[in-house]
Motif scaffolding. Structure first.
Motif, short mmCIF file in Angstrom:
data_model
loop_
_atom_site.label_atom_id
_atom_site.label_comp_id
_atom_site.label_asym_id
_atom_site.label_seq_id
_atom_site.Cartn_x
_atom_site.Cartn_y
_atom_site.Cartn_z
N THR A 1 0.95 -1.44 -0.18
CA THR A 1 0.29 -0.03 -0.55
C THR A 1 0.67 1.20 -0.07
O THR A 1 2.34 1.28 0.01
N TRP A 2 0.41 2.04 -0.08
CA TRP A 2 1.32 3.40 -0.04
C TRP A 2 1.73 3.72 1.02
O TRP A 2 2.82 4.39 0.82
N LYS A 3 0.50 3.75 1.94
CA LYS A 3 0.93 3.89 3.74
C LYS A 3 2.14 3.14 3.87
O LYS A 3 2.76 3.75 4.28
N GLU A 4 2.45 2.11 3.59
CA GLU A 4 3.36 0.72 3.81
C GLU A 4 4.95 1.27 2.87
O GLU A 4 5.77 1.78 3.80
N ARG A 5 4.59 2.09 1.66
CA ARG A 5 5.45 2.59 0.49
C ARG A 5 6.11 4.11 1.80
O ARG A 5 7.37 3.82 1.64
N PHE A 6 5.72 4.51 1.94
CA PHE A 6 6.27 5.74 2.49
C PHE A 6 6.71 5.51 3.66
O PHE A 6 7.78 6.00 3.89
N GLU A 7 6.10 4.65 4.80
CA GLU A 7 6.82 4.38 6.49
C GLU A 7 8.23 3.31 5.96
O GLU A 7 8.96 3.65 6.47
N ALA A 8 8.08 2.87 4.92
CA ALA A 8 9.59 1.84 4.18
C ALA A 8 10.23 3.06 4.12
O ALA A 8 11.78 2.18 4.47
#
Length: 189
Positions: free
Chosen positions: A134-141
């Protein structure tokens, strides 16, 4: 700024005409279209335009205060590898505590798309073949703090001119769509 229609720049320049803005895209054709429409026709106050890829942003480390993206990050090529490269470049060039204001889309139901590709006897696009985050996962990573996130709209492609696969989805009675989400991100430091 990145994304179709110069992203958020037309709205920003309407509210703050003196704010310096640079719109960029990898496509020279798109840059010329922006110049004709937004600058010459709409008479937007001073907007600088540049052609370069989000994979290789030509700014020094930690030199940018704010990036905006209206479907710009998600429009990069090469699937997850492309998203990773673009997010790494955005992070590299943002100043400490710099922000990204973004609207990005995620497919509502990948299985519906896969079923559609099967029915129309077409190879699924790369984004449907790989296990995406998800974009959330990408941003946090990539080290971004998510200050705010919200669903802007769930859009189902029902009209023939909505999306390249709309007609096929309608003919096969398969509901396909995208969820558009807003994000305010901060570079953690």
């Amino acid at each position: 700024a990145t994304g179709p229609s110069m992203g958020f720049i037309p709205a920003i320049k309407t509210k703050k005409p003196s704010l310096p803005c640079l719109a960029f895209d990898a496509s020279g054709v798109l840059i010329q279209a922006w110049k004709r429409f937004f600058i010459e026709r709409m008479k937007l106050p001073k907007v600088d335009l540049a052609q370069f890829s989000m994979f290789n942003i030509p700014f020094i480390d930690e030199s940018i205060d704010i990036f905006t993206s209206y479907l710009g990050i998600g429009s990069t090529r090469n699937g997850e590898k492309g998203y990773d490269k673009a997010l790494s470049e955005l992070y590299r060039t943002l100043k400490p505590n710099g922000k990204i204001f973004a609207i990005e889309g995620e497919w509502i139901d990948k299985n519906s798309f896969l079923e559609l590709f099967l029915r129309i006897n077409q190879e699924p696009w790369q984004c449907f073949k790989e296990e995406g985050r998800t974009w959330k996962e990408r941003f946090e990573a990539h080290g971004f703090e998510i200050i705010s996130s919200d669903i802007a709209e769930n859009h189902f492609f029902e009209n023939d001119n909505d999306f390249v696969l709309s007609s096929a989805a309608k003919e096969n009675n398969i509901k396909i769509g995208m969820s558009y989400k807003t994000y305010i991100l901060k570079k953690e430091h």
